[in-house]
Design an enzyme around this catalytic site. Structure first.
Site, PDB file in Angstrom:
ATOM      1  N   ASP A  48     -57.618  46.711  21.241  1.00  0.00           N
ATOM      2  CA  ASP A  48     -57.262  47.707  20.224  1.00  0.00           C
ATOM      3  C   ASP A  48     -58.181  48.925  20.305  1.00  0.00           C
ATOM      4  OD1 ASP A  48     -55.840  48.784  18.144  1.00  0.00           O
ATOM      5  OD2 ASP A  48     -56.861  47.637  16.591  1.00  0.00           O
ATOM      6  N   GLY A  49     -57.662  50.055  19.864  1.00  0.00           N
ATOM      7  CA  GLY A  49     -58.491  51.252  19.734  1.00  0.00           C
ATOM      8  C   GLY A  49     -58.279  52.293  20.815  1.00  0.00           C
ATOM      9  N   ARG A 105     -57.497  55.757  19.103  1.00  0.00           N
ATOM     10  CA  ARG A 105     -58.674  56.347  18.453  1.00  0.00           C
ATOM     11  C   ARG A 105     -59.679  56.852  19.486  1.00  0.00           C
ATOM     12  NH1 ARG A 105     -59.764  51.379  14.859  1.00  0.00           N
ATOM     13  NH2 ARG A 105     -57.994  50.661  16.084  1.00  0.00           N
ATOM     14  N   TRP A 106     -59.837  56.081  20.553  1.00  0.00           N
ATOM     15  CA  TRP A 106     -60.770  56.490  21.620  1.00  0.00           C
ATOM     16  C   TRP A 106     -60.393  57.880  22.132  1.00  0.00           C
ATOM     17  CZ3 TRP A 106     -60.290  57.914  26.712  1.00  0.00           C
ATOM     18  CH2 TRP A 106     -61.458  57.894  27.488  1.00  0.00           C
ATOM     19  N   SER A 134     -47.082  44.741  21.536  1.00  0.00           N
ATOM     20  CA  SER A 134     -46.573  43.864  20.480  1.00  0.00           C
ATOM     21  C   SER A 134     -45.116  44.212  20.165  1.00  0.00           C
ATOM     22  CB  SER A 134     -47.416  44.018  19.215  1.00  0.00           C
ATOM     23  OG  SER A 134     -47.118  45.251  18.592  1.00  0.00           O
ATOM     24  N   ASN A 164     -44.955  47.368  18.430  1.00  0.00           N
ATOM     25  CA  ASN A 164     -45.211  48.589  19.216  1.00  0.00           C
ATOM     26  C   ASN A 164     -43.928  49.318  19.628  1.00  0.00           C
ATOM     27  OD1 ASN A 164     -48.141  47.254  20.958  1.00  0.00           O
ATOM     28  ND2 ASN A 164     -48.023  48.459  19.072  1.00  0.00           N
ATOM     29  N   TRP A 165     -42.758  48.652  19.536  1.00  0.00           N
ATOM     30  CA  TRP A 165     -41.494  49.342  19.850  1.00  0.00           C
ATOM     31  C   TRP A 165     -41.241  50.487  18.884  1.00  0.00           C
ATOM     32  CZ3 TRP A 165     -39.938  48.693  24.470  1.00  0.00           C
ATOM     33  CH2 TRP A 165     -39.970  47.451  25.100  1.00  0.00           C
ATOM     34  N   ARG A 209     -58.332  41.396  11.979  1.00  0.00           N
ATOM     35  CA  ARG A 209     -56.952  40.918  11.782  1.00  0.00           C
ATOM     36  C   ARG A 209     -56.483  40.218  13.036  1.00  0.00           C
ATOM     37  NH1 ARG A 209     -56.184  46.208   9.713  1.00  0.00           N
ATOM     38  NH2 ARG A 209     -55.556  47.061  11.719  1.00  0.00           N
ATOM     39  N   SER A 215     -53.126  40.318  13.627  1.00  0.00           N
ATOM     40  CA  SER A 215     -51.994  41.177  14.010  1.00  0.00           C
ATOM     41  C   SER A 215     -50.886  40.417  14.735  1.00  0.00           C
ATOM     42  CB  SER A 215     -52.474  42.353  14.861  1.00  0.00           C
ATOM     43  OG  SER A 215     -53.296  43.187  14.097  1.00  0.00           O
ATOM     44  N   GLU A 247     -62.428  30.432  18.207  1.00  0.00           N
ATOM     45  CA  GLU A 247     -63.563  31.229  17.731  1.00  0.00           C
ATOM     46  C   GLU A 247     -63.194  32.706  17.802  1.00  0.00           C
ATOM     47  OE1 GLU A 247     -66.424  30.111  16.479  1.00  0.00           O
ATOM     48  OE2 GLU A 247     -65.698  28.059  16.743  1.00  0.00           O
TER      49      GLU A 247
HETATM   50  C1  FPP Z   1     -53.898  49.264  21.168  1.00  0.00           C
HETATM   51  O1  FPP Z   1     -54.477  50.543  20.992  1.00  0.00           O
HETATM   52  C2  FPP Z   1     -53.424  49.067  22.521  1.00  0.00           C
HETATM   53  C3  FPP Z   1     -52.102  49.007  22.893  1.00  0.00           C
HETATM   54  C4  FPP Z   1     -51.023  49.149  21.919  1.00  0.00           C
HETATM   55  C5  FPP Z   1     -51.681  48.820  24.281  1.00  0.00           C
HETATM   56  C6  FPP Z   1     -52.627  48.142  25.225  1.00  0.00           C
HETATM   57  C7  FPP Z   1     -52.388  48.669  26.579  1.00  0.00           C
HETATM   58  C8  FPP Z   1     -53.321  48.857  27.555  1.00  0.00           C
HETATM   59  C9  FPP Z   1     -54.690  48.424  27.410  1.00  0.00           C
HETATM   60  C10 FPP Z   1     -53.009  49.553  28.850  1.00  0.00           C
HETATM   61  C11 FPP Z   1     -51.885  49.038  29.645  1.00  0.00           C
HETATM   62  C12 FPP Z   1     -51.870  47.563  29.828  1.00  0.00           C
HETATM   63  C13 FPP Z   1     -51.950  46.925  31.020  1.00  0.00           C
HETATM   64  C14 FPP Z   1     -51.854  45.449  31.056  1.00  0.00           C
HETATM   65  C15 FPP Z   1     -52.136  47.638  32.271  1.00  0.00           C
HETATM   66  P1  FPP Z   1     -53.864  51.515  19.897  1.00  0.00           P
HETATM   67  O2  FPP Z   1     -53.013  52.501  20.584  1.00  0.00           O
HETATM   68  O3  FPP Z   1     -53.180  50.713  18.830  1.00  0.00           O
HETATM   69  O4  FPP Z   1     -55.155  52.162  19.343  1.00  0.00           O
HETATM   70  P2  FPP Z   1     -55.380  52.774  17.880  1.00  0.00           P
HETATM   71  O5  FPP Z   1     -55.373  51.607  16.921  1.00  0.00           O
HETATM   72  O6  FPP Z   1     -56.706  53.408  17.998  1.00  0.00           O
HETATM   73  O7  FPP Z   1     -54.263  53.734  17.635  1.00  0.00           O
END
Ligand code: FPP
Length: 251
Positions: A22-23, A26-27, A67, A70-71, A196, A198, A209
């Site tokens: 996650d993040g 924000r990053w 998730s 995420n759609w 969470r 989620s 853990e």
């Molecule tokens: C959560 O960050 C991350 C995701 C919804 C997607 C995860 C995907 C990757 C790490 C890259 C592609 C995956 C692979 C397997 C190559 P967020 O966007 O929810 O962050 P935020 O909470 O800061 O908005």
């Protein structure tokens, strides 16, 4: 340079590590970049973390990559995530094969774009004999839907006379989940400081853990994984028993 010094005990490593990555958004936003840059750099963290997990001898690594919820993200972000996934599969195939990593995927995979489904199926088939680590990507995954689907299949088996209600127990139910071939996670890492689950591995995390770090996923690299594993090694896992019972069980 790495700030981490404590050596890990190879005898006490988790067998199965699951990660809520996650993040990313924000990053990127903190650096004035578009959210999707966070996903691009996050994909690099996936590479680094997978490589170290394999090197340390972790047998199962499960990553929450997309998730069900995420759609609902903007179409452009979904398209970038799917493109990144395909690029990752193409780029990592030889490394997975060289390191005997078997790729798996869990989730409602039929919802993924056809090109992603095809690349996934090809990579899963091409790495199927990988015997050192199982890397599972959770894609279009939701824990509640997984349980609901398992219940539906179970109900059909009962209606067909293949199973009696009194024969259902936790172990048998687990075999109806996407994760039927995986042990439950020993350690669940969540980045970006949110406490969470989620909707991730709800059933499977009953005794897992939990480790939450403030680090955002694109910054999560080797040292962060080592710290999480070190924290895990300091935990007492009792599975509802007393410490004396655990000691008796361990001889
Ligand atoms: C959560 O960050 C991350 C995701 C919804 C997607 C995860 C995907 C990757 C790490 C890259 C592609 C995956 C692979 C397997 C190559 P967020 O966007 O929810 O962050 P935020 O909470 O800061 O908005």
């Amino acid at each position: 340079m790495t700030e981490h010094t404590t050596p890990l005990d190879p005898e006490k490593l988790p067998r199965h590590v699951a990660i809520i990555m996650d993040g990313n958004g924000r990053w990127a936003q903190r650096q004035g970049l578009h959210r999707v840059r966070g996903h691009v750099v996050g994909a690099e963290s996936v590479r680094v973390v997978t490589r170290l997990a394999r090197k340390l001898g972790i047998s199962y690594l499960t990553l929450f990559a997309f998730s069900e919820e995420n759609w609902q993200r903007p179409n452009m972000e979904i398209r970038v995530l799917m493109a990144l996934l395909r690029r990752y599969l193409h780029r990592e195939l030889s490394e997975m094969r060289d390191n005997q990593i078997a790729l798996q995927a869990i989730g409602n995979l039929a919802q993924l774009p056809e090109a992603v489904q095809r690349d996934l199926a090809q990579t899963i088939a091409a790495t199927a004999d990988g015997a050192r680590m199982v890397l599972t990507l959770a894609l279009s995954y939701g824990g509640r839907s997984e349980i609901v689907e398992a219940v539906k299949t179970l109900a059909r088996d009962i209606a067909a006379g293949a199973l009696k209600p009194e024969d259902i127990d936790a172990a048998r139910f687990s075999r109806y989940l996407f994760t039927a071939d995986l042990p439950d996670p020993d350690l669940l890492i969540r980045t970006s400081g949110e406490y969470r689950l989620s909707n991730f591995l709800l059933w499977q995390s009953a005794y897992t853990e939990l480790y939450v770090t403030e680090t955002l996923w694109p910054d999560f690299r080797e040292d962060d994984l080592r710290k999480a594993l070190e924290a895990y090694q300091q935990r007492d896992r009792r599975f509802g028993l007393t410490q004396a019972q655990i000691e008796a069980l361990n001889g």
